[in-house]
Design an enzyme around this catalytic site. Structure first.
Site, PDB file in Angstrom:
ATOM      1  N   CYS A 311       0.853  -1.196   0.000  1.00  0.00           N
ATOM      2  CA  CYS A 311       0.000   0.000   0.000  1.00  0.00           C
ATOM      3  C   CYS A 311       0.880   1.234   0.000  1.00  0.00           C
ATOM      4  O   CYS A 311       1.966   1.212   0.590  1.00  0.00           O
ATOM      5  CB  CYS A 311      -0.879   0.042   1.252  1.00  0.00           C
ATOM      6  N   GLU A 345       2.528  -4.213  -5.510  1.00  0.00           N
ATOM      7  CA  GLU A 345       1.413  -5.168  -5.506  1.00  0.00           C
ATOM      8  C   GLU A 345       0.276  -4.632  -6.358  1.00  0.00           C
ATOM      9  O   GLU A 345      -0.028  -3.448  -6.333  1.00  0.00           O
ATOM     10  CB  GLU A 345       0.942  -5.386  -4.061  1.00  0.00           C
TER      11      GLU A 345
END
Length: 445
Positions: A311, A345
């Site tokens: 994140c 990610e």
């Protein structure tokens, strides 16, 4: 992605309205011909038929499409997502939670009836039928564009899961937060514990990230909280910037609170309650009052997919100052220290994808501009710690790569490189690697 620019006071983010002019008081002509006062002016009278028609529409149904007056005093198309009763003197009024269909969900908000133009109300149509009719009229390019918007940041979800996600998160539960010296409007839903369901505003301790319902609770907490920086190891200090590494297993409550906070500004990520598996890197601006969080990124302690970032978030008051680019660059410097290539990610948010494309473009083109002779994608990957697939897609999007005789060939014309570098914008804050004191996780303990 569109955006709406709001006229704001540059100091506090509030809008400044122009002073009203009294035409009655300033009129200097014939007193018998002067304009009427505002209270005297005759307004157009709606017919009884129009009044009845408008009354029959109310309350508006969920799914209704209508024009809504936004903060810029202009009308924009919206869709009613939810409604709730507002008890007023002698009657029950409704307010409506609306989505501005031209813009990202982060602008969704509750509005009063007087902000809606009832003359523009469209009949509620069954969405499945509407989608089917609309899809017949759209070109393939238009349909692809709409599909990309609908699943933006949720490419990993099937249609049923996407509908469930949107239903569960459709209404923002927290409208604003107070963090340090900033009051920040939130963007998205975040699944805070049930006891916070009735709170429109939360108060965060900017150092330990505990959150409270009332200002007085925060004030009492601040007298007892010993922290003046995030709990963890300071691994970087350059001027007034510091980076702290927090182990989710050692600082579980801090990690969970950070996830609650971040989810208010990130629509695309699942909230991880099990933070043990993650490391959090908190970027701070430091002064004599302490180290104040600017943004952060997280990464898995062990990633089989070579993810070097899970994140990433720059808090709204600190955006557009180069901190997002700094966080991305920092994640790659850690990958270099680990001797690995890395990639973020997936899926990336809309803002995240823009930031990464800009970073990859600047880093790769800087090398191509300086390098003499041929260079392979493998060599670029070794030099930058950027995954080969990300290098390939970036160069392909810039039309700097061709496929010849079974292999990819980089075509680096200096004028073309300069043009792309200019379009990519400035690089933001530099990471001074000499100030980074860090041991990769696998070697700790």
């Amino acid at each position: 992605m569109g955006s709406i620019d709001t006229p704001k006071n540059p100091e506090n983010g509030s809008r400044t309205l122009p002073p009203a002019t009294d035409a009655y008081a300033t009129y200097e002509g014939d007193k018998n011909q002067r304009p009427p006062r505002a209270t005297e002016m005759t307004l157009p009278v709606e017919s009884d038929a129009i009044k009845k028609r408008k009354a029959s529409m109310l309350p508006l149904e969920v799914g209704t499409r209508v024009m809504c007056r936004w903060r810029d005093s202009k009308y924009h198309p919206v869709k009613v997502i939810e409604r709730r009763k507002m008890q007023s003197v002698g009657s029950i009024d409704y307010e409506y939670y609306v989505h501005y269909t031209e813009f990202n969900r982060r602008l969704d908000e509750w509005v009063k009836l007087e902000q809606l133009d009832l003359d523009s109300v469209e009949t509620v149509v069954d969405e499945k039928v509407e989608d089917k009719v609309t899809s017949l009229k759209m070109t393939r390019h238009q349909k692809r564009k709409i599909d990309e918007t609908h699943v933006e940041g949720h490419e990993e979800l099937d249609a049923a899961s996407l509908r469930e996600h949107e239903e569960f998160t459709k209404v923002k539960n927290i409208a604003t937060i107070e963090l340090g010296r900033y009051e920040i409007e939130t963007w998205y839903f975040s699944p805070f514990p049930p006891e916070y369901n009735d709170c429109l505003k939360l108060y965060f301790c900017e150092f330990c990230l505990n959150f409270m319902k009332r200002k007085e609770q925060l004030q009492r907490h601040m007298k007892k909280c010993d922290l003046k920086h995030p709990p963890g190891d300071e691994i970087y200090r350059s001027g007034t910037l510091s980076m702290f590494e927090i182990d989710g297993k050692k600082n579980k409550v801090y990690g969970q609170n950070l996830c609650y906070l971040a989810k208010l500004f990130l629509d695309h990520k699942t909230l991880y309650y099990d933070v043990d598996l993650f490391l959090f890197y908190i970027l701070c601006e430091c002064d004599d009052r302490g180290c104040h969080m600017v943004g952060y990124f997280s990464k898995e302690k062990h990633s089989e997919e070579s993810y070097n970032l899970a994140c990433i978030l720059t808090l709204p008051p600190y955006q557009r100052k180069g901190y997002g680019k700094f966080l991305i660059a920092f994640s790659y410097e850690l990958s270099k220290k680990e001797g690995k290539v890395g990639t973020p990610e997936r899926p990336l948010s809309d803002l995240g994808l823009l930031s990464y494309r800009g970073y990859w473009t600047r880093v790769l083109l800087d090398i191509l501009k300086r390098h003499k002779g041929n260079i392979s994608i493998k060599e670029l990957s070794d030099m930058t710690a950027i995954k080969a697939e990300d290098i390939l897609t970036t160069l392909q999007s810039l039309e700097l790569i061709q496929y010849r005789k079974g292999q990819h060939v980089i075509c680096a014309d200096p004028k073309v490189l300069d043009r792309h570098l200019k379009a990519a914008g400035r690089g933001g804050l530099e990471v001074d690697v000499s100030k980074l004191i860090w041991t990769p996780y696998k070697e700790q303990g």
